[in-house]
Design an enzyme around this catalytic site. Sequence first.
Site, PDB file in Angstrom:
ATOM      1  N   PHE A   1      53.462 117.684  89.710  1.00 16.76           N
ATOM      2  CA  PHE A   1      54.625 118.328  89.908  1.00 16.76           C
ATOM      3  C   PHE A   1      55.572 118.863  88.555  1.00 16.76           C
ATOM      4  O   PHE A   1      56.060 119.810  88.925  1.00 16.76           O
ATOM      5  CB  PHE A   1      55.460 117.222  90.713  1.00 16.76           C
ATOM      6  CG  PHE A   1      56.181 116.314  90.109  1.00 16.76           C
ATOM      7  CD1 PHE A   1      57.634 116.461  89.851  1.00 16.76           C
ATOM      8  CD2 PHE A   1      55.629 114.989  89.721  1.00 16.76           C
ATOM      9  CE1 PHE A   1      58.228 115.183  89.179  1.00 16.76           C
ATOM     10  CE2 PHE A   1      56.298 113.993  89.013  1.00 16.76           C
ATOM     11  CZ  PHE A   1      57.587 114.139  88.627  1.00 16.76           C
ATOM     12  N   LYS A   2      55.478 118.161  87.624  1.00 18.52           N
ATOM     13  CA  LYS A   2      56.347 118.419  86.526  1.00 18.52           C
ATOM     14  C   LYS A   2      55.951 119.922  86.015  1.00 18.52           C
ATOM     15  O   LYS A   2      56.817 120.399  85.296  1.00 18.52           O
ATOM     16  CB  LYS A   2      55.779 117.338  85.318  1.00 18.52           C
ATOM     17  CG  LYS A   2      56.539 115.870  85.882  1.00 18.52           C
ATOM     18  CD  LYS A   2      56.204 114.759  85.076  1.00 18.52           C
ATOM     19  CE  LYS A   2      56.628 113.547  85.595  1.00 18.52           C
ATOM     20  NZ  LYS A   2      56.591 112.544  84.784  1.00 18.52           N
ATOM     21  N   ASP A   3      54.757 120.578  86.332  1.00 16.36           N
ATOM     22  CA  ASP A   3      54.866 121.913  85.922  1.00 16.36           C
ATOM     23  C   ASP A   3      55.927 122.793  86.264  1.00 16.36           C
ATOM     24  O   ASP A   3      56.020 123.799  85.866  1.00 16.36           O
ATOM     25  CB  ASP A   3      53.390 122.308  86.623  1.00 16.36           C
ATOM     26  CG  ASP A   3      52.038 121.905  85.715  1.00 16.36           C
ATOM     27  OD1 ASP A   3      52.257 121.624  84.447  1.00 16.36           O
ATOM     28  OD2 ASP A   3      51.220 121.455  86.557  1.00 16.36           O
TER      29      ASP A   3
ATOM     30  N   LEU B   1      58.511 122.162  84.040  1.00 13.90           N
ATOM     31  CA  LEU B   1      58.201 122.435  82.687  1.00 13.90           C
ATOM     32  C   LEU B   1      57.968 123.876  82.128  1.00 13.90           C
ATOM     33  O   LEU B   1      57.731 124.315  81.063  1.00 13.90           O
ATOM     34  CB  LEU B   1      57.398 121.273  82.102  1.00 13.90           C
ATOM     35  CG  LEU B   1      57.855 119.876  81.824  1.00 13.90           C
ATOM     36  CD1 LEU B   1      57.015 118.986  81.811  1.00 13.90           C
ATOM     37  CD2 LEU B   1      58.766 119.961  80.631  1.00 13.90           C
TER      38      LEU B   1
ATOM     39  N   THR C   1      54.363 114.015  82.212  1.00  9.79           N
ATOM     40  CA  THR C   1      55.406 114.683  81.693  1.00  9.79           C
ATOM     41  C   THR C   1      54.537 115.446  80.401  1.00  9.79           C
ATOM     42  O   THR C   1      54.726 116.746  79.897  1.00  9.79           O
ATOM     43  CB  THR C   1      56.348 114.128  81.393  1.00  9.79           C
ATOM     44  OG1 THR C   1      57.081 113.817  82.461  1.00  9.79           O
ATOM     45  CG2 THR C   1      57.325 114.857  80.316  1.00  9.79           C
TER      46      THR C   1
END
Length: 466
Positions: A118-120, A123, A153
């Site tokens: 999900f951090k894509d 970021l 992350t």
Amino acid sequence: MSGASVTYSSTRGDASQANLSFREVVMRGLAHDKGLFVPDVMPSVTLEEIESWRSLSYADMSIKVISKFVKEDQVPSDVLADIIKRSCKSFRHEDVTPLKEVGGHYVLELFHGPTFAFKDVALQMLGNFFEYFLSTGSNGGRLAVLGATSGDTGSAAIYGLRGKKGIDCVILYPTGRVSEIQERQMTTVPDANIHCVSIDGTFDDCQDLVKASFRDEKFRDEVKLGAVNSINWCRVLAQTTYYFWTYLRATDDKKKEDNDDVTKISCSVPTGNFGDVLAGYYSKKMGLPLDKLVVATNENDILHRFFSEGEYHMYDINKTISPSMDICKSSNFERYLYHLGGDDPVTLANWMSAFESTGKLTLTGSMLKKAKQDFMSARADTSMTLSIIKDYYEKYGYMLCPHSAVGVSAIHQLDLVSSTTVCLATAHDAKFPDACKRAVDPLPKPPPQLASLWSMKTRSSNCPND
């Protein structure tokens, strides 16, 4: 995009860290008084506005959401649109974060980006904002990004920053406490501006090293330090976009039926550092029709204990099968505590001082009642997590990663399974084969991008926790 952009101030209240611009808080990351930046005002959206976004693509809808905060005085509208559209193009699915109906509820698949996590979403955007700000005068064109990761992350930051002009990226991760694939996603990237460092300790130790570096004024200013962890406001802002997308997709059928009633949706969020669920909290404050926000934890349940008993008490970290949630000091929680305390930096500073000196913060009475109105919570241990993974694969042919399964377990525990409940699937199951194989054997074939990691060269350094 007419008008002025939202400004930001530190939760700790230092006057020098108040009323800063979007550019300043993105480049600064952590406030210089140890606080986190929060919006000085919360933009609002009307139901009519949200409805007008229903036919838009994910990228175009995201432009509408983010431009509530970021106006022409910070980023020209054509540049903002380009940043967001390029970020979304890095995803493998045309919907960026598709919504699937599984087992009588929805699952929001947040794992279609470059690193399958999900951090894509945040970021990719943060990397492109960094690039734009550096190219237009910030920091003399140089930035040294220092981040800590419990697994996802790190690789998402690396894939968002690799090869970016003027940026060096150093990622700290706890030795032996991320999955092998998570480690390989970081250490197989050959770009010269990427540096991976394993630390002999826990994620909290890594996070403490990052925060200590930001508190060292001479070092911070000399190397032009920047942050990619969710202490960076841009991360939280970018993540609000998929709550709006989720609401629109989950209510599409009701709109086709010409149902004018306002449908609220609930979201269950696997939670470690509190940034993901905090984005939902801010989305709700903006006016998105969200009902319940569920904080779902594994055995490292400091947040569940807080929302059920008012006890934010640190314990030793348990090593679990959902390593990205193996956290006992949730950095973003400070932002929520600031709002819970009436946006009062003095109250917040007193709470954080007590927690930092004793490892304990206890709230009772009206404060605890308010917190329980804002969030529900549940805890899923390893056996419960494996049971959900097994059941969903056998009954529905759907694989959940161990983190996503914690979120699904929570809605079963809280009796929230319904067509208006969405569980956020935070990572692809193939990132955690050792854990998933304890529930499903043989495992489904992994995506080729992950399977190829095993044959690639790795490079990293190791350092003691000092």
